[in-house]
Design a protein around this motif. Structure first.
Motif, mmCIF file in Angstrom:
data_model
loop_
_atom_site.group_PDB
_atom_site.id
_atom_site.type_symbol
_atom_site.label_atom_id
_atom_site.label_comp_id
_atom_site.label_asym_id
_atom_site.label_seq_id
_atom_site.Cartn_x
_atom_site.Cartn_y
_atom_site.Cartn_z
ATOM 1 N N PRO A 60 -53.828 16.703 10.353
ATOM 2 C CA PRO A 60 -54.526 15.881 9.354
ATOM 3 C C PRO A 60 -54.840 14.469 9.837
ATOM 4 C CG PRO A 60 -52.182 15.994 8.852
ATOM 5 C CD PRO A 60 -52.402 16.898 10.029
ATOM 6 N N ASP A 61 -54.274 14.082 10.972
ATOM 7 C CA ASP A 61 -54.478 12.736 11.508
ATOM 8 C C ASP A 61 -55.005 12.849 12.936
ATOM 9 O OD1 ASP A 61 -54.515 10.016 11.792
ATOM 10 O OD2 ASP A 61 -52.375 9.860 12.275
ATOM 11 N N PRO A 62 -56.337 13.061 13.117
ATOM 12 C CA PRO A 62 -56.892 13.271 14.462
ATOM 13 C C PRO A 62 -56.638 12.090 15.384
ATOM 14 C CG PRO A 62 -58.507 13.781 12.741
ATOM 15 C CD PRO A 62 -57.373 13.081 12.072
ATOM 16 N N ALA A 63 -56.534 12.380 16.676
ATOM 17 C CA ALA A 63 -56.504 11.313 17.674
ATOM 18 C C ALA A 63 -57.900 10.706 17.757
ATOM 19 C CB ALA A 63 -56.071 11.866 19.023
ATOM 20 N N LEU A 64 -57.980 9.384 17.976
ATOM 21 C CA LEU A 64 -59.258 8.676 17.883
ATOM 22 C C LEU A 64 -59.320 7.586 18.933
ATOM 23 C CD1 LEU A 64 -61.868 7.572 16.420
ATOM 24 C CD2 LEU A 64 -60.302 6.327 14.920
ATOM 25 N N THR A 65 -60.518 7.396 19.505
ATOM 26 C CA THR A 65 -60.772 6.234 20.348
ATOM 27 C C THR A 65 -62.177 5.722 20.081
ATOM 28 O OG1 THR A 65 -60.737 5.353 22.616
ATOM 29 C CG2 THR A 65 -61.638 7.555 22.321
ATOM 30 N N PHE A 66 -62.367 4.412 20.233
ATOM 31 C CA PHE A 66 -63.669 3.786 20.042
ATOM 32 C C PHE A 66 -64.018 3.009 21.305
ATOM 33 C CE2 PHE A 66 -66.059 -0.088 19.038
ATOM 34 C CZ PHE A 66 -67.218 0.483 18.527
ATOM 35 N N PHE A 67 -65.238 3.208 21.820
ATOM 36 C CA PHE A 67 -65.665 2.508 23.027
ATOM 37 C C PHE A 67 -67.189 2.439 23.055
ATOM 38 C CE2 PHE A 67 -65.288 6.989 23.942
ATOM 39 C CZ PHE A 67 -66.452 7.289 24.619
ATOM 40 N N PHE A 123 -64.741 8.818 19.036
ATOM 41 C CA PHE A 123 -64.456 10.192 19.435
ATOM 42 C C PHE A 123 -63.176 10.651 18.737
ATOM 43 C CE2 PHE A 123 -62.347 13.342 22.125
ATOM 44 C CZ PHE A 123 -63.355 14.275 22.263
ATOM 45 N N TYR A 124 -63.279 11.777 18.008
ATOM 46 C CA TYR A 124 -62.152 12.346 17.285
ATOM 47 C C TYR A 124 -61.775 13.691 17.907
ATOM 48 C CZ TYR A 124 -63.616 9.123 13.519
ATOM 49 O OH TYR A 124 -63.978 8.022 12.777
ATOM 50 N N ILE A 125 -60.475 13.961 17.987
ATOM 51 C CA ILE A 125 -59.997 15.256 18.455
ATOM 52 C C ILE A 125 -58.768 15.641 17.632
ATOM 53 C CG2 ILE A 125 -58.622 14.202 20.293
ATOM 54 C CD1 ILE A 125 -60.474 17.534 20.667
ATOM 55 N N ARG A 126 -58.710 16.904 17.152
ATOM 56 C CA ARG A 126 -57.566 17.357 16.355
ATOM 57 C C ARG A 126 -57.188 18.777 16.752
ATOM 58 N NH1 ARG A 126 -60.570 17.696 10.393
ATOM 59 N NH2 ARG A 126 -61.854 19.550 10.806
ATOM 60 N N ALA A 127 -55.880 19.041 16.783
ATOM 61 C CA ALA A 127 -55.345 20.336 17.202
ATOM 62 C C ALA A 127 -55.275 21.296 16.019
ATOM 63 C CB ALA A 127 -53.966 20.154 17.810
ATOM 64 N N ILE A 128 -55.320 22.600 16.334
ATOM 65 C CA ILE A 128 -55.194 23.673 15.340
ATOM 66 C C ILE A 128 -54.092 24.613 15.811
ATOM 67 C CG2 ILE A 128 -56.392 25.522 14.115
ATOM 68 C CD1 ILE A 128 -59.027 24.155 14.864
ATOM 69 N N ASP A 129 -53.122 24.933 14.907
ATOM 70 C CA ASP A 129 -52.025 25.798 15.330
ATOM 71 C C ASP A 129 -52.331 27.272 15.074
ATOM 72 O OD1 ASP A 129 -51.529 26.386 12.645
ATOM 73 O OD2 ASP A 129 -49.747 25.130 12.516
ATOM 74 N N ASN A 130 -51.372 28.144 15.423
ATOM 75 C CA ASN A 130 -51.582 29.589 15.346
ATOM 76 C C ASN A 130 -51.664 30.122 13.925
ATOM 77 O OD1 ASN A 130 -48.716 28.781 15.608
ATOM 78 N ND2 ASN A 130 -48.314 30.925 15.172
ATOM 79 N N GLU A 131 -51.351 29.296 12.931
ATOM 80 C CA GLU A 131 -51.512 29.694 11.534
ATOM 81 C C GLU A 131 -52.726 29.042 10.886
ATOM 82 O OE1 GLU A 131 -48.044 29.801 9.071
ATOM 83 O OE2 GLU A 131 -46.697 30.035 10.776
ATOM 84 N N GLY A 132 -53.541 28.392 11.713
ATOM 85 C CA GLY A 132 -54.776 27.803 11.218
ATOM 86 C C GLY A 132 -54.649 26.412 10.635
ATOM 87 N N LYS A 133 -53.464 25.818 10.716
ATOM 88 C CA LYS A 133 -53.300 24.471 10.160
ATOM 89 C C LYS A 133 -53.847 23.446 11.150
ATOM 90 C CE LYS A 133 -50.314 23.246 7.207
ATOM 91 N NZ LYS A 133 -49.101 22.938 6.416
#
Length: 302
Positions: free
Chosen positions: A138-145, A125-135
């Motif tokens: 580049p290093d998503p949070a990840l977990t494996f189960f 499962f990958y999750i990554r944030a997006i800021d108010n300027e659209g960036k």
């Protein structure tokens, strides 16, 4: 006076030459500056946001396939406006090619799939944030189960009948053993009806045990007639066969739950559809060598 005049003339000429050189130099400077290619460099001063999984199964652990996940984002020079998440069943060759979905939530309940014949399956499962300027981080949070379907869905055959289309007479097909099939008279049709239940349970956030599983599909096959199984929705719960011939049949039924698991043992009914045997009298030799008529009966179902 003449020397003075000559000297003054020389001074005047020098001043004119200096002025001319100044003009030429200024003109050359303008031309040089005008022809020089103007180069600018855009500097991206926006710092990418960071993403954190704040509630998730432990790395390489196993949990029930229905999982409540929590996450958070932080942007040091702005604000986080959304997130993107992705799920994969194996290590991807290129994580940038994952199919991300957008959300503004910071938590959600996910139903992770297992295989139709496999009760446990690993997920990333990958999750990554997006800021108010659209960036994007580049290093998503990840977990494996591993997601596990603890209770296989239970298929239940509620009706297994054969009937004579001429007289309307009916009989029940009870046999669940392939080696001991019931006998259905020649020319009769057969009908099956079914339902299914799924008993997966979890403990909710308030400590209550709740049922979370549900049957979403059925898969059935009349072995001896159908080459492949048929998959239908949870509303498809009956089938009639009116094109049988003399042979043995096994009707199998599987229920598929919301995790995609169909269990390992289908419900089934077994029967032989018989036509009247072909009979005849033929001459043969008995044990004493005498020629006598004999009765013969032949059926393809035998």
């Amino acid at each position: 006076m003449e020397p003075w005049e000559a000297s003054g003339s020389r001074r005047l000429g020098a001043r004119r030459l200096f002025s001319l050189l100044t003009v030429v130099l200024a003109l050359a400077t303008v031309l040089f500056l005008g022809c020089r290619e103007e180069v600018t460099t855009d500097i991206d001063r926006n710092i990418a946001p960071d993403t954190y999984l704040t509630g998730a199964p432990a790395e390489s652990s196993t949990t029930v396939y229905r999982v409540h996940l929590f996450w958070h984002g932080n942007d040091p020079d702005g604000r986080v406006v959304g997130f993107e998440y992705a799920v994969t069943d194996s290590q991807p060759e290129n994580e940038d090619s994952l199919g991300y979905a957008y959300t503004t939530r910071t938590d959600s309940i996910f139903v992770f799939q297992v295989d139709v014949n496999q009760q446990i399956l690993g997920h990333r499962f990958y999750i990554r944030a997006i800021d108010n300027e659209g960036k994007v981080d580049p290093d998503p949070a990840l977990t494996f189960f591993g997601a596990v379907d603890l209770v296989p869905p239970l298929p239940i055959i509620t009706r297994a009948e054969a009937w004579d289309p001429q007289s309307g007479e009916r009989m029940t097909i009870d046999s669940e053993e392939e080696a001991q099939p019931d006998t259905v008279p020649a020319g009769w049709n057969v009908e099956f009806a079914w339902t299914g239940v799924d008993g997966d349970r979890v403990i909710d956030e308030e400590g209550h045990i709740v049922t979370v599983g549900e049957v979403v599909q059925f898969s059935w096959q009349l072995v001896g007639r159908d080459v492949l199984a048929t998959t239908g929705s949870k509303e498809d719960t009956t089938i009639v066969y009116d094109d049988l011939r003399d042979q043995k049949y096994v009707f199998t039924l599987r229920a598929v739950d919301d995790a995609g698991f169909a269990g390992l043992d289908p419900a089934q009914r077994s029967f032989v559809w018989n036509r009247d045997p072909q009979t005849s009298f033929e001459t043969g030799i008995d044990s004493l060598g005498r020629e006598r008529p004999h009765f013969f009966a032949v059926s393809d179902a035998w």
